[in-house]
Enzyme design. Structure first.
Site, PDB file in Angstrom:
ATOM      1  N   ARG A 259       0.834  -1.199   0.000  1.00 53.05           N
ATOM      2  CA  ARG A 259       0.000   0.000   0.000  1.00 53.05           C
ATOM      3  C   ARG A 259       0.870   1.251   0.000  1.00 53.05           C
ATOM      4  O   ARG A 259       1.810   1.350   0.772  1.00 53.05           O
ATOM      5  CB  ARG A 259      -0.922  -0.013   1.223  1.00 53.05           C
ATOM      6  CG  ARG A 259      -1.800  -1.254   1.181  1.00 53.05           C
ATOM      7  CD  ARG A 259      -2.839  -1.293   2.263  1.00 53.05           C
ATOM      8  NE  ARG A 259      -3.599  -2.529   2.094  1.00 53.05           N
ATOM      9  CZ  ARG A 259      -4.643  -2.868   2.823  1.00 53.05           C
ATOM     10  NH1 ARG A 259      -5.081  -2.050   3.762  1.00 53.05           N
ATOM     11  NH2 ARG A 259      -5.274  -4.003   2.593  1.00 53.05           N
ATOM     12  N   ARG A 274       0.934   1.371  10.319  1.00 53.77           N
ATOM     13  CA  ARG A 274       0.631   1.738   8.937  1.00 53.77           C
ATOM     14  C   ARG A 274       1.914   1.585   8.130  1.00 53.77           C
ATOM     15  O   ARG A 274       2.837   2.390   8.262  1.00 53.77           O
ATOM     16  CB  ARG A 274       0.111   3.178   8.903  1.00 53.77           C
ATOM     17  CG  ARG A 274      -0.513   3.596   7.587  1.00 53.77           C
ATOM     18  CD  ARG A 274      -1.083   5.006   7.692  1.00 53.77           C
ATOM     19  NE  ARG A 274      -2.174   5.094   8.643  1.00 53.77           N
ATOM     20  CZ  ARG A 274      -3.443   4.790   8.335  1.00 53.77           C
ATOM     21  NH1 ARG A 274      -3.768   4.416   7.121  1.00 53.77           N
ATOM     22  NH2 ARG A 274      -4.380   4.867   9.252  1.00 53.77           N
ATOM     23  N   GLU A 346      -8.522  -0.517  14.079  1.00 52.92           N
ATOM     24  CA  GLU A 346      -8.971  -1.571  13.169  1.00 52.92           C
ATOM     25  C   GLU A 346      -7.898  -2.652  12.985  1.00 52.92           C
ATOM     26  O   GLU A 346      -6.749  -2.367  12.673  1.00 52.92           O
ATOM     27  CB  GLU A 346      -9.295  -0.950  11.798  1.00 52.92           C
ATOM     28  CG  GLU A 346      -9.675  -1.986  10.763  1.00 52.92           C
ATOM     29  CD  GLU A 346      -9.873  -1.393   9.365  1.00 52.92           C
ATOM     30  OE1 GLU A 346     -10.191  -0.188   9.263  1.00 52.92           O
ATOM     31  OE2 GLU A 346      -9.713  -2.157   8.397  1.00 52.92           O
ATOM     32  N   SER A 349     -11.520  -6.495   8.942  1.00 47.68           N
ATOM     33  CA  SER A 349     -12.637  -5.848   8.271  1.00 47.68           C
ATOM     34  C   SER A 349     -13.281  -6.867   7.358  1.00 47.68           C
ATOM     35  O   SER A 349     -12.592  -7.569   6.632  1.00 47.68           O
ATOM     36  CB  SER A 349     -12.101  -4.669   7.455  1.00 47.68           C
ATOM     37  OG  SER A 349     -13.155  -4.045   6.771  1.00 47.68           O
ATOM     38  N   ARG A 386      -0.559  -5.403  12.485  1.00 50.70           N
ATOM     39  CA  ARG A 386      -1.512  -4.863  13.455  1.00 50.70           C
ATOM     40  C   ARG A 386      -1.809  -5.859  14.571  1.00 50.70           C
ATOM     41  O   ARG A 386      -2.059  -5.467  15.703  1.00 50.70           O
ATOM     42  CB  ARG A 386      -2.799  -4.429  12.758  1.00 50.70           C
ATOM     43  CG  ARG A 386      -2.534  -3.204  11.894  1.00 50.70           C
ATOM     44  CD  ARG A 386      -3.750  -2.392  11.632  1.00 50.70           C
ATOM     45  NE  ARG A 386      -3.362  -1.217  10.853  1.00 50.70           N
ATOM     46  CZ  ARG A 386      -4.214  -0.344  10.324  1.00 50.70           C
ATOM     47  NH1 ARG A 386      -5.510  -0.523  10.510  1.00 50.70           N
ATOM     48  NH2 ARG A 386      -3.781   0.685   9.652  1.00 50.70           N
TER      49      ARG A 386
END
Length: 422
Positions: A259, A274, A346, A349, A386
């Site tokens: 990403r 991140r 988060e 998801s 995460r």
RNA sequence: GGAGGCUUCGCCUAGUCCGGUCUAUGGCGCCGCACUGCUAAUGCGGUUUGGGUUAAUCCCCAUCCCGGGUUCAAAUCCCGGAGCCUCCGCCA
């Protein structure tokens, strides 16, 4: 891609969905007009082609002399058909963007509004408390354990990269093994997919729309690095017709994810929350549209099972319509408690894309009644960094050691505690 | 990197040289019906997908890997592209 029949039959439902997402309901009328124009063009071109075909048969039956005179009429017809076909493709062309502008119709029950309008469905587990000591953040813990090295990653690759070393590397393997074992136990087909894909795969899954800036593109080869194995897993059956009796078909992909994190400057700059590259175990399901909502709850339940096995405190939110993304009709996020941030973040998801994504990818199912699009759903089982963050921070001890939850121990050689390195 | 071959309606396949009832052949599979104590076998019929039109049927159009072109007319001829396979070279 939205179902045009639904749009024609019940435009108000689509308008209401737009409203809930905070998007322009007028896009619905633009699309309706484009659809109307296309149908008119198709009808006209169809009848002209029928005429041309009939003429062709007459030509065939004609004598050589007759053909010479007929040829002129044939030329005229040919020109008319060409013109009508040009209008047809122009109308098709115009329909495409109008269609892409309308996101999936939200599922009944999804909260209206934007990013902050989510609804908390449930909060699970005890938030840890600290008597007389302050918890360390995951990076400090990771460095103490010799598990995470972001300084050298910056030297080698730049910001938002990390090395997992020693127990850090082992921890990733343990998490992945636990996740895959859980998925396989309930019937998922494990998959190691390609992560460099063609534009069609990227486009078909909807990642070249609003989030195009998020993806890495390899210019020289016209390939994209996927941001999630959802892309290759969804595209795996692109253009196929699956036997409805075999559904639901569930895959569990393990792959790196890339990403660009464009536009997130300054956000989560510390640690590995991140990052540009991480590994993830992802669930993906192809099922009958009628079963999609139930399947969605199943995916959520498996995510919760995994969080439970890791003994993490978390909450489940029902993501608001405006924050769904174009393909999802409904989305649930699981957010794990991050002690040093004193908030939930988060970690997983799960989205129900109904038949929206499948329509664009051309994935259908064969039932006794015929062939029609099926539903696709995806859900995170384990996004490694995460989970490492949540695990280190929630299970830390005053001395910087980290307790290993029982479910993970078999995958870490029975180790019960990760101790700070000498 | 170089050379060659292949791609047809679920699977296999005929057709492509030499353009026109190709409205695509046959087999397998599948579905229905008939026959038969049951099953099997056999016979007959059906069986690509998408779109338009319709209350629905009917009907019409497109679809022979994809995109262009030639032609009154393209599975068939020409150009470009993709995928798969084989061989050579290089490489873990």
């Amino acid at each position: 891609m939205i179902d045009l029949r639904l749009l024609r039959d019940d435009p108000d439902r689509v308008r209401a969905s737009q409203q809930a997402r905070g998007e322009d309901p007028h896009a619905v009328d633009v699309l309706l007009a484009a659809d109307e124009r296309r149908r008119a063009a198709v009808s006209r071109a169809d009848s002209l082609r029928a005429e041309q075909k009939a003429f062709g048969r007459a030509m065939q039956a004609a004598s050589v002399d007759e053909r010479a005179t007929l040829r002129a009429r044939g030329g005229e017809l040919s020109a008319e058909v060409k013109l009508a076909e040009a209008e047809q493709s122009a109308a098709d062309e115009a329909l495409r963007p109008a269609r892409l502008a309308v996101p999936n119709v939200i599922e009944h029950g999804a909260p209206a509004g934007g990013e902050d309008d989510f609804v908390v469905l449930e909060t699970v587990g005890e938030i840890p408390t600290y008597d007389g000591w302050s918890p360390r953040d995951h990076l400090e813990l990771g460095e103490l354990l010799g598990a995470i090295d972001v300084d050298r990653a910056a030297k080698v690759s730049g910001a938002r990269f990390y090395f997992l070393t020693g127990v850090g590397a082992l921890l990733e393997l343990a998490l992945v093994n636990l996740a895959v074992a859980q998925a396989v136990a309930v019937g998922f087909i494990p998959v190691i997919p390609p992560v460099l894909v063609r534009p069609e795969a990227m486009e078909g899954t909807g990642f070249l729309g609003a989030h195009a800036a998020e993806v890495y593109r390899l210019e020289a080869d016209d390939r994209y690095l996927v941001g999630t194995s959802e892309v290759p897993l969804a595209a795996y059956h692109a253009g196929e017709v699956l036997d409805a009796a075999r559904l639901p078909l569930r895959y569990c992909g393990f792959s790196p994810c890339f990403r660009r994190e464009a536009g997130s400057y300054g956000k989560d700059t510390r640690g590995i929350i991140r990052v540009h590259q991480f590994d993830k175990v992802e669930m993906f399901s192809f099922c009958r549209p009628e079963e999609a909502a139930v399947e969605h709850r199943r995916l959520l339940a498996w995510e919760r099972q995994f969080l439970g096995a890791l003994e993490l405190p978390y909450r489940v939110i029902d993501v608001a319509a405006g924050d769904l993304g174009s393909s999802a009709a409904r989305k649930f996020d699981c957010e794990a408690w991050v002690p040093t941030q004193e908030r939930y973040r988060e970690v997983t998801s799960t989205s129900n894309c109904t038949d929206f994504q499948a329509r664009r990818l051309g994935i259908r199912m064969r039932t006794a009644e015929g062939v029609r699009p099926l539903a696709t759903l995806n859900g995170t089982l384990c996004a490694v960094p995460r989970f490492i963050v949540a695990l280190l921070e929630n299970h830390q001890q005053p001395d910087g050691a980290v307790r290993v939850p029982a479910a993970l121990r078999p995958w870490l050689g029975g180790r019960e505690v990760l101790e700070p390195a000498g």
